[in-house]
Design a protein around this motif. Sequence first.
Motif, PDB file in Angstrom:
ATOM      1  N   VAL A  76      35.645  33.718  47.915  1.00 19.03           N
ATOM      2  CA  VAL A  76      34.980  34.273  46.734  1.00 19.03           C
ATOM      3  C   VAL A  76      35.922  34.247  45.538  1.00 19.03           C
ATOM      4  O   VAL A  76      37.031  34.782  45.600  1.00 19.03           O
ATOM      5  N   GLY A  78      32.317  40.483  38.806  1.00 21.10           N
ATOM      6  CA  GLY A  78      33.776  40.577  38.803  1.00 21.10           C
ATOM      7  C   GLY A  78      34.345  41.589  37.824  1.00 21.10           C
ATOM      8  O   GLY A  78      35.555  41.611  37.606  1.00 21.10           O
ATOM      9  N   LYS A  79      33.522  42.460  37.265  1.00 18.29           N
ATOM     10  CA  LYS A  79      34.005  43.440  36.283  1.00 18.29           C
ATOM     11  C   LYS A  79      35.015  44.395  36.902  1.00 18.29           C
ATOM     12  O   LYS A  79      36.104  44.603  36.365  1.00 18.29           O
ATOM     13  N   THR A  80      34.628  44.982  38.041  1.00 16.18           N
ATOM     14  CA  THR A  80      35.522  45.934  38.691  1.00 16.18           C
ATOM     15  C   THR A  80      36.825  45.253  39.087  1.00 16.18           C
ATOM     16  O   THR A  80      37.909  45.814  38.924  1.00 16.18           O
ATOM     17  N   THR A  81      36.720  44.027  39.590  1.00 17.15           N
ATOM     18  CA  THR A  81      37.913  43.300  40.000  1.00 17.15           C
ATOM     19  C   THR A  81      38.864  43.123  38.819  1.00 17.15           C
ATOM     20  O   THR A  81      40.071  43.343  38.937  1.00 17.15           O
ATOM     21  N   HIS A  94      27.213  47.477  33.163  1.00 16.47           N
ATOM     22  CA  HIS A  94      26.270  46.376  33.339  1.00 16.47           C
ATOM     23  C   HIS A  94      25.058  46.604  32.455  1.00 16.47           C
ATOM     24  O   HIS A  94      24.070  45.902  32.532  1.00 16.47           O
ATOM     25  N   GLU A 115      32.251  51.829  34.778  1.00 14.81           N
ATOM     26  CA  GLU A 115      30.885  52.364  34.709  1.00 14.81           C
ATOM     27  C   GLU A 115      30.873  53.884  34.771  1.00 14.81           C
ATOM     28  O   GLU A 115      30.225  54.466  35.638  1.00 14.81           O
ATOM     29  N   SER A 143      25.647  42.675  38.252  1.00 14.03           N
ATOM     30  CA  SER A 143      26.318  43.198  39.437  1.00 14.03           C
ATOM     31  C   SER A 143      27.007  42.072  40.210  1.00 14.03           C
ATOM     32  O   SER A 143      26.438  41.008  40.401  1.00 14.03           O
ATOM     33  N   GLY A 144      28.246  42.322  40.606  1.00 16.15           N
ATOM     34  CA  GLY A 144      28.971  41.336  41.410  1.00 16.15           C
ATOM     35  C   GLY A 144      29.639  40.234  40.612  1.00 16.15           C
ATOM     36  O   GLY A 144      30.163  39.288  41.187  1.00 16.15           O
ATOM     37  N   ALA A 185      36.342  35.978  42.605  1.00 12.46           N
ATOM     38  CA  ALA A 185      35.868  37.163  41.884  1.00 12.46           C
ATOM     39  C   ALA A 185      36.224  37.053  40.405  1.00 12.46           C
ATOM     40  O   ALA A 185      35.439  37.432  39.537  1.00 12.46           O
TER      41      ALA A 185
HETATM   42  N1  LIG Z   1      38.046  43.562  48.473  1.00  8.10           N
HETATM   43  C1  LIG Z   1      37.185  42.530  48.401  1.00  8.10           C
HETATM   44  N2  LIG Z   1      37.088  41.637  49.402  1.00  8.10           N
HETATM   45  C2  LIG Z   1      36.219  40.611  49.326  1.00  8.10           C
HETATM   46  N3  LIG Z   1      35.402  40.381  48.297  1.00  8.10           N
HETATM   47  C3  LIG Z   1      35.438  41.235  47.269  1.00  8.10           C
HETATM   48  C4  LIG Z   1      36.325  42.364  47.266  1.00  8.10           C
HETATM   49  N4  LIG Z   1      36.142  43.048  46.120  1.00  8.10           N
HETATM   50  C5  LIG Z   1      35.180  42.380  45.451  1.00  8.10           C
HETATM   51  N5  LIG Z   1      34.758  41.298  46.127  1.00  8.10           N
HETATM   52  C6  LIG Z   1      33.757  40.324  45.686  1.00  8.10           C
HETATM   53  O1  LIG Z   1      34.109  39.916  44.379  1.00  8.10           O
HETATM   54  C7  LIG Z   1      32.957  39.800  43.578  1.00  8.10           C
HETATM   55  C8  LIG Z   1      33.101  40.670  42.350  1.00  8.10           C
HETATM   56  O2  LIG Z   1      33.094  42.020  42.721  1.00  8.10           O
HETATM   57  P1  LIG Z   1      33.228  43.209  41.695  1.00  8.10           P
HETATM   58  O3  LIG Z   1      33.326  44.465  42.475  1.00  8.10           O
HETATM   59  O4  LIG Z   1      34.309  42.919  40.752  1.00  8.10           O
HETATM   60  O5  LIG Z   1      31.824  43.146  40.965  1.00  8.10           O
HETATM   61  P2  LIG Z   1      31.279  44.070  39.773  1.00  8.10           P
HETATM   62  O6  LIG Z   1      31.070  43.166  38.615  1.00  8.10           O
HETATM   63  O7  LIG Z   1      32.133  45.230  39.574  1.00  8.10           O
HETATM   64  O8  LIG Z   1      29.852  44.473  40.330  1.00  8.10           O
HETATM   65  P3  LIG Z   1      29.079  45.885  40.197  1.00  8.10           P
HETATM   66  O9  LIG Z   1      28.432  45.893  38.850  1.00  8.10           O
HETATM   67  O10 LIG Z   1      28.064  45.784  41.279  1.00  8.10           O
HETATM   68  O11 LIG Z   1      30.075  46.968  40.399  1.00  8.10           O
HETATM   69  C9  LIG Z   1      31.770  40.176  44.445  1.00  8.10           C
HETATM   70  O12 LIG Z   1      31.182  38.991  44.896  1.00  8.10           O
HETATM   71  C10 LIG Z   1      32.387  40.932  45.585  1.00  8.10           C
HETATM   72  O13 LIG Z   1      31.649  40.724  46.754  1.00  8.10           O
END
Ligand SMILES: Nc1ncnc2c1ncn2[C@@H]1O[C@H](COP(=O)(O)OP(=O)(O)OP(=O)(O)O)[C@@H](O)[C@H]1O
Lengths: 310, 367
Positions: free
Chosen positions: B20, B45-48, B196, B163, B42-43, B22
């Motif tokens: 993945v 990569g913002k949190t990442t 989001h 968020e 959602s998903g 991210a």
């Molecule tokens: N620790 C991890 N191990 C494997 N994959 C991960 C991990 N953390 C995040 N991901 C993947 O990385 C991608 C981005 O995740 P992230 O949490 O950054 O999304 P997001 O934008 O914060 O979403 P949301 O709005 O739902 O919180 C997703 O596909 C998620 O499945």
Amino acid sequence: MTSPAPIVRQDSRIQRFFLRHEWARGYALLSPTLAVMVLAMCLPVFMLAAHSFWTQNYLTIDETFTLANYEQALGWLWGAEGAKPIYIRLLWKSMQISFGVTVTTLILAYPFAYFLAFKVRRNKNLWIILISVPFLTSYLLRVFTWKIILGFNGVINSGLMSLGIISEPLEFLLYNPTAVLIVLAHAWAAFAILPIYVSLEKIDRSLLEAATDLGDGPFRRFWRITWPLSVPGVIASGLLVFIPTVGDYVTPKLVGGTEGIMIGNIIQSQFGKANNWPLGSALSIVMAIAITIVVLIFLYVMSLGRVRAK
Amino acid sequence: MATSDAIIKITSCSKHFGPVRAIDDVSFDIARGEFFSLLGASGCGKTTLLRLLAGFEQPTKGNIFIDGQGMAGVAPNHRPTNMVFQSYAIFPHLDVRRNIGYGLRDAGLSKKELDGKIDQMLELIKLPGFGSRAAHQLSGGQRQRIALARALIKRPKVLLLDEPLGALDKKLREEMQLELRALQRNVGITFVFVTHDQEEALTMSDRIAVISQGKVLQIDTPTSLYESPNCKEVAGFIGTMNFFDGTVKSMEEANAVVDAGPLGDVRTRPFAAKLPASGASITVAIRPEKINLNPSRPSASHNVIEGRMSAAAYLGDRSHYYVAVKGRNAPIAVAAQNVNAARSWLGGQDQPVWLSWREDSVILLDR
Ligand SMILES: Nc1ncnc2c1ncn2[C@@H]1O[C@H](COP(=O)(O)OP(=O)(O)OP(=O)(O)O)[C@@H](O)[C@H]1O
Ligand SMILES: [Mg+2]
């Protein structure tokens, strides 16, 4: 004049009763358990209490009310005539050994539970199953295994001797309170791991990240967040080990020698060789009450500590 | 945006979790004192990305600089950032005061100074007198504020918010949006805000980065993002948009004329830069509120089309209409403010209407 046929089937009186009263449904659901509890727990305790106020007359039991058994058990405290200190001393020693067992068990179990909760990512269930593997063998067998390990010609002694570290077998390994402590701690470690594991597993990982984010290093974070949040699990584990080990008699009998005798051995002999059920009953009840008091004091002190922390 | 120097520099940063991606080769700067939002589905990569800034994740590739300092190998507890967690992460065994003061234990403050700072924070988040409450005696909004105070009391160079308003109900959320924005102006700390919710991002931010599948699509002010999105995805994510496929026909005095199929010829505003080549396939985008609804054919010679009303939704302050045009399956969305009651000339379903729009309302995007 004909009344119209009822559209809704009328419930019977019993059905209506259960429908209306929630407590009745609750008790109905509980009743099998309740029956077993009453028969298997309350009845023996009641019998025990009754016996403790009776007197053994060789083969028969005199059922007139008396406090003589309690005087025999506790009388030494207030200097009653003919009362021996042995029961009080043994009770006190049993508590000390149990306390030692509890502390040892917790010290062994906590790191393991921590490892399981925070470090194991995959196959957690496998680990939990592995912990309980020793329980597939009987308790007695496990105690005997320890005898083989600690014994005069046991694994440790012959190992050390063949390595030339010692010339004579170590005698302090077996038949003393330390041996009792080791064997009991081993037997109960797995029971202690699970409650601690559950309380650690429950901790929200974002709390740990928040603590790090606010400047804590790993050790600081452990003392400020992880430890206080796992204390309930540690208390549960401690009680789980302490309460049943005070009265244990198998382990002290097998590995304790004369030094390692505990209150459980005396009680058991009253129901066996000594054939004095009333005294055995009184001792059992004294022990149960003593444990209850210790546990209550402990919980009270803990709750004081918790209030102060806030 | 504000011309001040960059406090955060992200240079071709990637974060992979196994297969993945991210975060996928992202580079941008965030200016000092800016309210910067990361917006995306959602998903995406913002949190990442936020966790990379906080130090909870290390980039697979690339670098992050905060205030000129490289962050490779710097642990979260040694970074000049603090985070407000999505779940708030209020310590359940500590009261409000201890939660707020948590990060100041090593600051070398006397008890009195610490108490003063905590009181000041309680004042700032409008919860004076809540100091001795236990964590479980707080509402969602109160927890959110305490999480904020707990991070702000450390005076971080950058505050990261994941968020933070997601768990609040709509009314409280709108209230907190304004409060948070005002607070940010007061304390002058750089905020990196994950959401989001596009409306939330538009309301609060100085600049917004739109993220999709680990890539940054566009970074711009709210107005620019809305008025001149740089790709179909951004245009579709922010607000509602009508898209039409078209081919560039000719260029007339720097205006493009696009053959947009059922719309006929569409004329656009003058292009200052990058004129599309004749014959190029292109997407024409028009916002619903920039389309006028007329009872009869307007006098303009171009950017006019006839349609039939297919559905209408009354939303109080405005109405949404959906107009079917010949040769196109999806109806065209039109939004209009209800300035004078409702449009009296509008009969109902299937009524013929005329749509018209200005040249400068047309956005051309790559197909
Ligand atoms: N620790 C991890 N191990 C494997 N994959 C991960 C991990 N953390 C995040 N991901 C993947 O990385 C991608 C981005 O995740 P992230 O949490 O950054 O999304 P997001 O934008 O914060 O979403 P949301 O709005 O739902 O919180 C997703 O596909 C998620 O499945
Ligand atoms: Mg997220």
